[in-house]
Scaffold this motif. Structure first.
Motif, PDB file in Angstrom:
ATOM      1  N   THR A  29       7.306 -58.666  14.812  1.00 48.06           N
ATOM      2  CA  THR A  29       6.540 -59.788  15.378  1.00 48.06           C
ATOM      3  C   THR A  29       5.285 -60.041  14.555  1.00 48.06           C
ATOM      4  OG1 THR A  29       7.350 -59.244  17.596  1.00 48.06           O
ATOM      5  CG2 THR A  29       5.404 -60.642  17.453  1.00 48.06           C
ATOM      6  N   ARG A  30       4.571 -58.961  14.196  1.00 45.97           N
ATOM      7  CA  ARG A  30       3.354 -59.105  13.389  1.00 45.97           C
ATOM      8  C   ARG A  30       3.658 -59.745  12.036  1.00 45.97           C
ATOM      9  NH1 ARG A  30       0.225 -56.835   9.316  1.00 45.97           N
ATOM     10  NH2 ARG A  30       1.946 -55.490   8.650  1.00 45.97           N
ATOM     11  N   LEU A  31       4.737 -59.287  11.404  1.00 51.19           N
ATOM     12  CA  LEU A  31       5.087 -59.801  10.081  1.00 51.19           C
ATOM     13  C   LEU A  31       5.472 -61.282  10.130  1.00 51.19           C
ATOM     14  CD1 LEU A  31       7.107 -56.746   8.713  1.00 51.19           C
ATOM     15  CD2 LEU A  31       4.858 -57.519   7.948  1.00 51.19           C
ATOM     16  N   LYS A  32       6.143 -61.676  11.205  1.00 48.57           N
ATOM     17  CA  LYS A  32       6.516 -63.092  11.351  1.00 48.57           C
ATOM     18  C   LYS A  32       5.276 -63.969  11.493  1.00 48.57           C
ATOM     19  CE  LYS A  32      11.145 -62.341  13.240  1.00 48.57           C
ATOM     20  NZ  LYS A  32      12.032 -62.398  14.415  1.00 48.57           N
ATOM     21  N   LYS A  33       4.257 -63.457  12.195  1.00 44.71           N
ATOM     22  CA  LYS A  33       3.000 -64.193  12.328  1.00 44.71           C
ATOM     23  C   LYS A  33       2.288 -64.308  10.985  1.00 44.71           C
ATOM     24  CE  LYS A  33       2.086 -63.035  17.198  1.00 44.71           C
ATOM     25  NZ  LYS A  33       1.219 -62.271  18.120  1.00 44.71           N
TER      26      LYS A  33
END
Length: 529
Positions: A175-179
């Motif tokens: 999720t963090r990487l997608k953001k």
């Protein structure tokens, strides 16, 4: 002295290390885990680095029957591309959105005769990337779906896809990487995939990576406009730099290299990653060869033998053919286990793990057939299948594995990008031409006698006995003299001939010549092929 010992891990357990032997004619890289050789790479400056390179080529031929095209990219052999790989995936999706009938996957689309010639006439230019090097008689495989790898990201020009590697399994991190991806300053039609190395990396590292990749793409675009086809627009860095870019992950304890020049170069590359990465690069200056010091040579020697012994006493036999690799598992000297089934299960399980390691080491690709020792219990068959599947998870090449069949055979495929280490390091034996065997002396004796009889039969009506001289290899001569003398005397009496034998040390085991002893005329010659 103590500082040198600490540098090379004396007294400290090194879990994972990368050993680089850089020489003028060859660069070798060994990835070691707990002292065991797990991966091996080799590259020679004299051999062109093709895989990953981007070319501007010309369409040479379109084969509707093959659903493929051949492209001149400036190499000896034309590149091969499937029709569905000539249209970038996002372009296909765009056409579908605009109402053109197309299945979801371009691979399912069969193009009608003449359809591709309208889009790509003979002589037209196309930008492609090599996905598979030339192997044997086949030219390189290419695709129009471009991808340029960086340290943390893979950039895909012409695409709008944004995603995270499947190997990053932590849900929060994904999720963090997608953001982070969503906020990166990227132009339209530039796709990005976060590599496994990106897990845990800071946003500033991704920004730096994107900036470097966009500079590379800018140079490629300029080449597309200015350079005439066929030409190379982009080339992957050499093996030493690729190792730092792709293999310097969090679990690596150090990279040791024996070339000062390359040491300084990769230290600069690593410094762009982090201070920690820079400090992991060590220069080896010992008296012994680096592969000998780290006990790599000894493991390499045993790893590439046809027969590989297992710790339990069992062994594996590797046979690499042009079409597939056949692997045979045997119990050998194994005596453990409370029953025969248990012993077989133990050997098969150990063999499964070693086979996965050997496939990586040898860089074997294509179809692989494994003949495990027959197991009666389906439960044991499934356990061995699972053991192999788990062992293959660390393999960077794509693999597809099927369960063990009723015959005890397991079939799998492994992505083949370049020739195997065996194919690139060895050539066929000039004596046996790669067969690994030559005819026995008995077989040669039978063949020689057969042709002597044939020659004598042609001249049996002549008044005088035919004087024949036979020139053979010394090993065959030894057989004729010691074991087949009676048969040769019988031949002389039956066909009224006079036989003389001469040995020639320069003659192949399977060669022999029959000549007329008086005139020197050649009556028959068997030349090794």
């Amino acid at each position: 002295m103590w500082e040198y010992l600490r540098m090379f891990g004396i007294g400290k357990k090194i879990k994972k290390e990368i050993i680089i032997n850089a020489e003028s004619l060859e660069t070798r890289v060994a990835v070691m885990e707990n002292g065991d050789l797990e991966e091996f790479y080799i590259e020679r400056p004299s051999e062109e680095r093709v895989v990953g390179s981007i070319f501007k080529g010309k369409i040479q031929n379109l084969e509707d029957g093959l659903q493929a095209a051949f492209i001149d990219i400036g190499m000896k052999k034309n590149a091969f591309v499937h029709y569905w790989d000539m249209i970038p995936e996002d372009a296909a999706r765009l056409e579908a959105e605009e109402g053109i009938q197309r299945p979801r996957s371009g691979r399912q689309k069969k193009f009608a005769p003449g359809e591709m010639s309208k889009r790509f006439p003979i002589g037209s230019e196309i930008v492609v990337q090599v996905t598979k090097g030339a192997i044997g008689t086949k030219g390189p495989r290419v695709t129009a779906n471009l991808s340029i790898p960086g340290r943390y990201l893979v950039m895909m020009p012409g695409s709008n896809l944004k995603g995270v590697s499947r190997k990053v399994e932590d849900a929060k991190e994904r999720t963090r990487l997608k953001k982070v991806l969503a906020r990166l300053p990227v132009p339209d039609r530039i796709g990005l995939i976060v590599r496994t190395a990106g897990a845990g990396a800071r946003k500033v590292s991704f920004v730096r990576d994107v900036r470097a990749l966009l500079e590379v793409w800018k140079d490629i675009e300029q080449g597309m406009k200015e350079k005439p086809a066929p030409c190379r627009l982009y080339e992957e860095p050499d093996l030493v730099e690729r190792v730092v870019r792709d293999s310097l992950t969090e679990d690596v304890d150090r990279i040791v290299i024996d070339s000062r020049e390359d040491y300084e170069r990769i230290k600069q590359v690593a410094s762009r990653i982090s201070r920690r990465a820079k400090n992991l690069i060590k220069l080896y200056e010992g008296d012994a060869a680096i592969f000998e010091h780290f006990k790599v040579d000894r493991q390499l020697e045993s790893a590439f033998r046809r027969k590989v012994w297992l710790k339990s006493g069992g062994y594996i036999v590797f046979d690499e053919t042009e079409a597939l690799v056949a692997i045979d598992v045997n119990t050998g000297r194994h005596k453990g286990g409370s029953s025969q089934e248990e012993s077989i299960f133990q050997v098969n399980t150990e063999a499964a793990e070693e086979i996965a390691r050997q496939l990586r080491l040898r860089n074997v690709g294509g179809l692989v057939v494994i003949d495990f020792i027959d197991m009666k219990q389906r439960r044991n068959q499934n356990s061995v299948y699972k053991a192999l599947k788990d062992a293959l998870k660390s393999d960077k090449a794509r693999t597809n594995i099927l369960p063990i069949s009723q015959l005890g055979i397991l079939e799998m495929t492994r992505q083949r990008v370049e020739e195997s280490i065996h194919s690139s390091t060895y050539v066929d034996c000039p004596y046996c031409k790669g067969r690994g065997k030559v005819k026995s002396t008995l077989s040669m004796s039978v063949e020689i006698q057969r042709h002597i009889a044939e020659v004598m039969r042609r001249t049996k009506h002549e008044k005088e006995a035919l004087p024949i001289k036979v020139i053979v290899n010394p090993v065959v001569m030894d057989r004729l003299r010691k074991e087949d003398e009676a048969e040769l005397i019988e031949l002389e009496q039956k066909y009224r001939g006079r036989l003389t034998f001469v040995s020639d040390a320069g003659m192949h085991m399977e060669e022999f010549t029959i000549v007329h002893a008086g005139t020197g005329e050649e009556l028959y010659s068997a030349v090794e092929k």
